[in-house]
Design an enzyme around this catalytic site. Structure first.
Site, PDB file in Angstrom:
ATOM      1  N   LEU A  78       0.586  -4.921  -8.792  1.00  0.00           N
ATOM      2  CA  LEU A  78       2.041  -5.196  -9.388  1.00  0.00           C
ATOM      3  C   LEU A  78       1.857  -5.460 -10.924  1.00  0.00           C
ATOM      4  O   LEU A  78       2.989  -5.760 -11.590  1.00  0.00           O
ATOM      5  CB  LEU A  78       2.184  -6.654  -8.730  1.00  0.00           C
ATOM      6  CG  LEU A  78       2.536  -6.817  -7.329  1.00  0.00           C
ATOM      7  CD1 LEU A  78       2.914  -8.141  -6.690  1.00  0.00           C
ATOM      8  CD2 LEU A  78       3.665  -5.494  -6.938  1.00  0.00           C
ATOM      9  N   ARG A  79       0.707  -5.180 -11.546  1.00  0.00           N
ATOM     10  CA  ARG A  79       0.476  -4.841 -13.203  1.00  0.00           C
ATOM     11  C   ARG A  79       1.015  -6.216 -13.723  1.00  0.00           C
ATOM     12  O   ARG A  79       1.303  -6.186 -14.934  1.00  0.00           O
ATOM     13  CB  ARG A  79       1.247  -3.922 -13.387  1.00  0.00           C
ATOM     14  CG  ARG A  79       0.848  -2.628 -12.823  1.00  0.00           C
ATOM     15  CD  ARG A  79      -0.215  -2.201 -12.875  1.00  0.00           C
ATOM     16  NE  ARG A  79      -0.261  -0.679 -12.526  1.00  0.00           N
ATOM     17  CZ  ARG A  79      -1.588  -0.313 -11.960  1.00  0.00           C
ATOM     18  NH1 ARG A  79      -2.750  -1.220 -11.974  1.00  0.00           N
ATOM     19  NH2 ARG A  79      -1.676   0.927 -11.834  1.00  0.00           N
ATOM     20  N   ASP A 320      -2.010   1.041  -1.993  1.00  0.00           N
ATOM     21  CA  ASP A 320      -2.599   1.191  -3.177  1.00  0.00           C
ATOM     22  C   ASP A 320      -1.608   1.722  -4.040  1.00  0.00           C
ATOM     23  O   ASP A 320      -1.912   2.607  -4.838  1.00  0.00           O
ATOM     24  CB  ASP A 320      -3.867   2.408  -3.187  1.00  0.00           C
ATOM     25  CG  ASP A 320      -4.583   2.048  -4.459  1.00  0.00           C
ATOM     26  OD1 ASP A 320      -4.539   1.090  -5.150  1.00  0.00           O
ATOM     27  OD2 ASP A 320      -5.887   2.917  -4.517  1.00  0.00           O
TER      28      ASP A 320
HETATM   29  O1  DOR Z   1      -5.952   5.500  -8.434  1.00  0.00           O
HETATM   30  C1  DOR Z   1      -6.054   4.309  -8.516  1.00  0.00           C
HETATM   31  N1  DOR Z   1      -5.425   3.166  -9.338  1.00  0.00           N
HETATM   32  N2  DOR Z   1      -7.130   3.540  -7.868  1.00  0.00           N
HETATM   33  C2  DOR Z   1      -7.774   2.369  -8.413  1.00  0.00           C
HETATM   34  O2  DOR Z   1      -8.618   2.052  -7.560  1.00  0.00           O
HETATM   35  C3  DOR Z   1      -6.992   1.657  -9.143  1.00  0.00           C
HETATM   36  C4  DOR Z   1      -5.595   2.031  -9.167  1.00  0.00           C
HETATM   37  C5  DOR Z   1      -4.948   1.332 -10.409  1.00  0.00           C
HETATM   38  O3  DOR Z   1      -4.939   0.207 -10.870  1.00  0.00           O
HETATM   39  O4  DOR Z   1      -4.178   2.278 -11.197  1.00  0.00           O
END
Ligand code: DOR
Length: 439
Positions: A78-79, A320
């Protein structure tokens, strides 16, 4: 929050190995935001003695729609805090609601990292204020996710963290993982590992194979995932403790996990829609939207992931969801960030690619996308049982959607599914009986 939903085809999670049954049509009662039996609905004044809604009762006619327990995403980014230019709790949870997710577990690779109780509380408080759906934070295994010093797992659990992970990277060493498994077990929460041997993956931008050779790009071999999967399985078996493996993408990993389960080792895992729908062909043309970690693999890996979903080796589907800004994707392949958005396309992809071709039936999706993550992470959801929070979705199996990455509720646009037409869509999402999305 009182509500009555009529004529829905009610989909209960299908336990592994149980017979397939056609969902029956029925009525769903919601009293004070939780699912209720008919007599409870009568006592609460929703319906009269004959079952007819009383005046003032909210009634939804769901004829032709499926009702499922709200989807639960065990793996989203969610950043927030720190990278709200990519996504925030407000925008990410609206994207979740649009995708049919009523609960989201969010990964700790934020700025600062969710590695202490204060940041866990920040996420929970902000989600309560601004979130459209339930948010359950995942704390880091190690301080700053640096792999050196273990984080305060107990304090984070007490503050509301439902698991720990250094996602984005594997738990640094077997000794650190041992410490984390022992420590987390004391507090009853799972360790989630990102399975990637960094020494083998170093410098790689995509799956190692014919396509990476043709493109002249350094590859990440499938064995980089398999080696850490094997390490984690053996350690969990040695300790007699459970572990959860994130975003499984290789045929080798699926085979290792299948064998480990047969040996009685307590391993669970998830895969993501991109690992059962896309291959590294999507990287051709230096398509940065297809850059993700673990990388998109070969058709035989996709087939193995689907087989793993069908036979129960893979326990759940997570997204993800990894939102990035256009400035981090509309650049050279080598500089682009890894990740793709997923919350708004997961249901449609699962239906179109798993249910329509007959690999799974709808009750399996209710298990893989709701009941299983609820049970694994102790969320008390994932079904229609009386007393559970009334998190549910209504789905129209006939509706077609053409994905438009610029018209999503996520703040980010990095979906590789742009232009793809998918079958079935979420038309209503309810959290605790409250409508949070209407299609
Ligand atoms: O593609 C990915 N993005 N794999 C990850 O393990 C982390 C994630 C990200 O935080 O952008």
């Amino acid at each position: 929050m009182n509500l009555m939903i009529l004529n829905a085809k009610i989909v209960h999670p299908r336990p592994l190995g149980a017979a397939c049954t056609e969902p029956g049509t029925g009525t769903i009662y919601i009293v004070d935001g939780v699912f209720a039996e008919r007599d409870q609905a009568t006592a609460a004044g929703l319906i009269d003695a004959d079952g007819a809604p009383r005046e003032g009762t909210d009634v939804v006619d769901a004829t032709g729609l499926y009702a499922l327990p709200g989807l639960i995403d065990a793996h989203a980014h969610l950043r927030d805090p720190g990278q709200e230019y990519k996504e925030s709790i407000a925008t990410g949870t609206r994207a979740a609601a649009r995708g049919g997710f009523t609960s989201v577990l969010c990964m700790p690779n934020t700025i600062p990292v969710i590695d202490n109780a204060a940041v866990v509380r920040y996420v929970i408080d902000k989600a309560r204020r601004e979130g459209a759906v339930n948010v359950f934070p995942i704390g880091a295994v190690t301080k700053g996710q640096q792999g050196v010093e273990i984080a305060e797992i107990g304090l984070m659990q007490e503050a509301g963290a439902v698991a720990v992970s250094d996602d984005g990277a594997p738990v640094s060493t077997a000794a650190m993982l041992q410490r984390a498994l022992l420590y987390a077990a004391d507090f009853g929460i799972p360790v989630i590992d990102h399975c990637e041997d960094l020494s083998l993956a170093a410098g790689g931008l995509m799956n190692e194979g014919l396509n990476s050779t043709v493109m002249g790009v350094q590859g990440i071999p499938a064995v980089a995932e398999d080696i850490i999967v094997a390490r984690d399985i053996e350690l969990a078996g040695y300790l007699g403790l459970s572990i959860h493996l994130a975003h499984i993408s290789t045929a080798g990993a699926v085979a290792l996990i299948r064998r480990a389960k047969a040996r009685g080792i307590r391993v669970t895992c998830e895969t993501c829609p991109h690992y059962f729908t896309l291959t590294d062909d999507h990287c051709l043309g230096f398509n940065t939207l297809a850059r993700v970690n673990p990388p998109l693999r070969r058709p035989e890996d996709v087939a193995a992931v689907i087989e793993g979903l069908a036979d129960g080796t893979i326990d759940m589907i997570a997204t993800d969801h990894a939102p990035h800004h256009d400035d981090e994707k509309d650049i050279e392949f080598a500089h682009a960030r890894n990740g793709m958005t997923g919350l708004e396309t997961a249901w449609q992809l699962a239906w179109t690619r798993l249910v329509l071709p007959g690999h799974l039936e709808i009750g399996d999706l209710a298990r893989l996308m709701s009941r299983a993550p609820s049970e694994r992470f102790g969320l008390g959801r994932g079904g229609f049982e009386a007393g559970k929070p009334a998190d549910l979705i209504l789905v129209d199996p006939e509706r077609e959607v053409t994905v438009d990455r610029f018209r999503m509720l996520s703040r980010a646009h990095n979906s590789p599914y742009h232009g793809m037409t998918l079958q079935s869509d979420v038309v209503r999402t309810y959290v605790g009986g409250r409508e949070v999305y209407r299609g």
